[in-house]
Write a protein that holds these residues in place. Sequence first.
Motif, short mmCIF file in Angstrom:
data_model
loop_
_atom_site.label_atom_id
_atom_site.label_comp_id
_atom_site.label_asym_id
_atom_site.label_seq_id
_atom_site.Cartn_x
_atom_site.Cartn_y
_atom_site.Cartn_z
N ASN A 69 -25.62 139.76 64.29
CA ASN A 69 -26.72 139.70 65.25
C ASN A 69 -27.87 138.99 64.53
N TYR B 185 -32.02 137.42 64.66
CA TYR B 185 -33.32 137.73 65.24
C TYR B 185 -34.38 136.76 64.72
N TYR C 138 -33.44 137.47 70.15
CA TYR C 138 -32.29 137.93 69.40
C TYR C 138 -31.02 137.41 70.04
N VAL D 125 -26.61 137.97 70.01
CA VAL D 125 -25.44 138.74 69.58
C VAL D 125 -24.21 137.84 69.44
N GLY E 298 -24.51 144.79 63.10
CA GLY E 298 -24.14 145.65 64.22
C GLY E 298 -24.87 146.98 64.18
N GLN F 265 -31.76 145.81 59.59
CA GLN F 265 -31.85 144.35 59.60
C GLN F 265 -32.30 143.85 58.23
#
Lengths: 111, 109
Positions: A32, A34, A49, A51, A96, A100
């Motif tokens: 993921n 960002y 963001y 995915v 996941g 972060q």
Amino acid sequence: SQTIHQWPATLVQPVGSPLSLECTVEGTSNPNLYWYRQAAGRGLQLLFYSVGIGQISSEVPQNLSASRPQDRQFILSSKKLLLSDSGFYLCAWSGGAASQYFGPGTRLLVL
Amino acid sequence: AQRVTQPEKLLSVFKGAPVELKCNYSYSGSPELFWYVQYSRQRLQLLLRHISRESIKGFTADLNKGETSFHLKKPFAQEEDSAMYYCALSGGGADGLTFGKGTHLIIQP
């Protein structure tokens, strides 16, 4: 081990010019990704963001856009920069879980 | 809407004194809470997360759901603890983090 890169480190651009900031992640797949911005005197604000490839979620309406052309590449763009776009832009990835991990950041000054 | 509040922009303590960085949050569900730290000229890095219940560099933080707080504590401050500290919240999954505005911690010799 995983690493995250951002470039450029610093950028000075005139108002009205385009922008492209790049973020790449190594050592992991399907992260993921960002984009955050930190303006002077403010905390970090989530901008976008993603995915997966081609999947972008925008958190706030703004002059910026994001794209994810490859699994581990995330790009922040603008067609015409505004003075208010100045700030410190951080890219982050997660595997996941909610934790972060951040890149070194790009300092953008719009004049 | 979720929100993270760090009431102190700046906190200055002497070396060896206890440190407490305050963080309060607003969230309707069960959040995950984090502390991030940024040392001078270094990137933002994860310090600890509430679900790990661990001590990192002598720091601990306990999630108090009744008071909706996640204060960061260290019993004896060291000069190398000087940095910006950010409290952050996640609603889980792939959603991004909501950050507080940060507290600049200065440890005086």
